[in-house]
Scaffold this motif. Structure first.
Motif, short mmCIF file in Angstrom:
data_model
loop_
_atom_site.label_atom_id
_atom_site.label_comp_id
_atom_site.label_asym_id
_atom_site.label_seq_id
_atom_site.Cartn_x
_atom_site.Cartn_y
_atom_site.Cartn_z
N VAL A 196 -8.12 10.96 7.17
CA VAL A 196 -7.33 10.70 5.97
C VAL A 196 -8.22 10.39 4.79
O VAL A 196 -8.07 10.93 3.71
N ALA A 197 -9.19 9.53 4.98
CA ALA A 197 -10.00 9.05 3.87
C ALA A 197 -11.13 9.99 3.51
O ALA A 197 -11.51 10.09 2.37
N GLY A 198 -11.67 10.69 4.50
CA GLY A 198 -12.76 11.60 4.21
C GLY A 198 -14.07 10.90 3.92
O GLY A 198 -14.98 11.50 3.37
N VAL A 199 -14.18 9.63 4.23
CA VAL A 199 -15.42 8.89 4.00
C VAL A 199 -15.82 8.16 5.27
O VAL A 199 -14.98 7.84 6.10
N ALA A 200 -17.10 7.89 5.38
CA ALA A 200 -17.61 7.20 6.56
C ALA A 200 -17.85 5.73 6.24
O ALA A 200 -18.85 5.15 6.64
N ASN A 201 -16.96 5.12 5.49
CA ASN A 201 -17.07 3.71 5.15
C ASN A 201 -15.92 2.99 5.82
O ASN A 201 -14.75 3.16 5.43
N ALA A 202 -16.24 2.15 6.81
CA ALA A 202 -15.21 1.51 7.63
C ALA A 202 -14.26 0.65 6.80
O ALA A 202 -13.05 0.68 7.03
N VAL A 203 -14.78 -0.12 5.87
CA VAL A 203 -13.93 -1.01 5.07
C VAL A 203 -12.96 -0.19 4.22
O VAL A 203 -11.76 -0.46 4.20
N LEU A 204 -13.48 0.81 3.55
CA LEU A 204 -12.61 1.64 2.70
C LEU A 204 -11.59 2.38 3.56
O LEU A 204 -10.44 2.52 3.17
N ASN A 205 -11.99 2.83 4.73
CA ASN A 205 -11.04 3.51 5.61
C ASN A 205 -9.91 2.58 6.04
O ASN A 205 -8.76 3.01 6.13
N VAL A 206 -10.21 1.31 6.29
CA VAL A 206 -9.16 0.36 6.66
C VAL A 206 -8.21 0.14 5.48
O VAL A 206 -7.00 0.13 5.65
N ILE A 207 -8.77 -0.04 4.29
CA ILE A 207 -7.93 -0.24 3.10
C ILE A 207 -7.03 0.98 2.89
O ILE A 207 -5.82 0.84 2.70
N LEU A 208 -7.61 2.17 2.96
CA LEU A 208 -6.83 3.39 2.75
C LEU A 208 -5.79 3.57 3.86
O LEU A 208 -4.66 3.98 3.60
N GLY A 209 -6.16 3.25 5.08
CA GLY A 209 -5.22 3.36 6.19
C GLY A 209 -4.05 2.41 6.04
O GLY A 209 -2.90 2.76 6.30
N GLN A 210 -4.34 1.19 5.57
CA GLN A 210 -3.28 0.21 5.33
C GLN A 210 -2.31 0.74 4.27
O GLN A 210 -1.10 0.68 4.45
N TYR A 211 -2.85 1.27 3.18
CA TYR A 211 -1.98 1.76 2.10
C TYR A 211 -1.30 3.07 2.46
O TYR A 211 -0.21 3.35 1.97
N GLN A 212 -1.89 3.85 3.33
CA GLN A 212 -1.22 5.04 3.83
C GLN A 212 0.07 4.63 4.55
O GLN A 212 1.13 5.23 4.35
N GLU A 213 -0.04 3.60 5.39
CA GLU A 213 1.14 3.11 6.12
C GLU A 213 2.18 2.51 5.18
O GLU A 213 3.38 2.74 5.32
N ILE A 214 1.73 1.73 4.21
CA ILE A 214 2.65 1.12 3.24
C ILE A 214 3.39 2.23 2.47
O ILE A 214 4.61 2.17 2.29
N CYS A 215 2.64 3.22 2.02
CA CYS A 215 3.25 4.33 1.26
C CYS A 215 4.24 5.11 2.12
O CYS A 215 5.31 5.50 1.64
N LYS A 216 3.91 5.30 3.36
CA LYS A 216 4.82 6.01 4.27
C LYS A 216 6.14 5.26 4.39
O LYS A 216 7.21 5.85 4.30
N LYS A 217 6.06 3.93 4.55
CA LYS A 217 7.27 3.11 4.68
C LYS A 217 8.10 3.10 3.40
O LYS A 217 9.31 2.99 3.44
N LYS A 218 7.44 3.24 2.25
CA LYS A 218 8.14 3.19 0.96
C LYS A 218 8.44 4.59 0.41
O LYS A 218 8.85 4.72 -0.74
N SER A 219 8.19 5.62 1.22
CA SER A 219 8.42 7.02 0.81
C SER A 219 7.64 7.40 -0.45
O SER A 219 8.16 8.05 -1.36
#
Length: 173
Positions: free
Chosen positions: A25-48
């Motif tokens: 999803v993130a396209g980057v090899a940065n663990a912290v940024l991937n977690v942040i992006l993953g969290q917001y991916q889930e939030i966005c999915k829930k909020k359409s």
């Protein structure tokens, strides 16, 4: 409320499926940024809210964990709050790196339900009811940008009903 990204990283590492999802999803090899992006991916999915991410290689490698958290955590939190409730809501995150000038350009564009409110000096006024938290996120973004001799700018497109925040950072390493 601060999100404990360190604990989220540890939880994600224990689940062999999640880190792969974040990297794709993130396209980057940065663990912290991937977690942040993953969290917001889930939030966005829930909020359409449609959530698009394009982060180029090497664009955030020099940014500290604290500054990554301040920048992306606050940029995305504000974007989700603004886009929530919009029909066909979206958030687009783009991060590019210019090797010649050693600059990172972060762009977050999102749909908005209500136009932003500006103060007399071009600053943003929070719509939050809790005055204690007014402007903390924007100030955190600006402080992080200052660490890299950068700047923050934004504009609102009235016709398209979208808000665009941009952050420019210098890599002095």
């Amino acid at each position: 409320m601060l999100y404990n990204y360190g604990a989220a990283i540890l939880r994600a590492v224990g689940d062999t499926r999640r880190p792969l999802l974040f990297l794709i999803v993130a396209g980057v090899a940065n663990a912290v940024l991937n977690v942040i992006l993953g969290q917001y991916q889930e939030i966005c999915k829930k909020k359409s809210i449609q959530f698009g991410v394009d982060i180029r290689k090497d664009s955030v490698d020099y940014i500290t964990v604290d500054d990554l958290t301040a920048l992306f955590g606050n940029l995305l939190k504000n974007a989700v709050e603004a886009a929530a409730g919009v029909s066909e809501a979206y958030i687009d995150v783009t991060v590019n790196y210019n090797y010649k000038s050693k600059q990172t350009f972060i762009s977050v564009e999102n749909s908005v339900l209500y136009p932003p409110v500006f103060d007399g000096d071009g600053g943003l006024i929070s719509r939050k009811n809790d005055g204690k938290l007014h402007g903390v996120g924007i100030k955190s973004i600006q402080r992080a940008a200052e660490h890299y001799q950068g700047e923050v700018s934004y504009h609102y497109d009235k016709e398209a009903k979208c808000f665009h925040m941009m952050v420019l950072l210098m890599n002095n390493k």
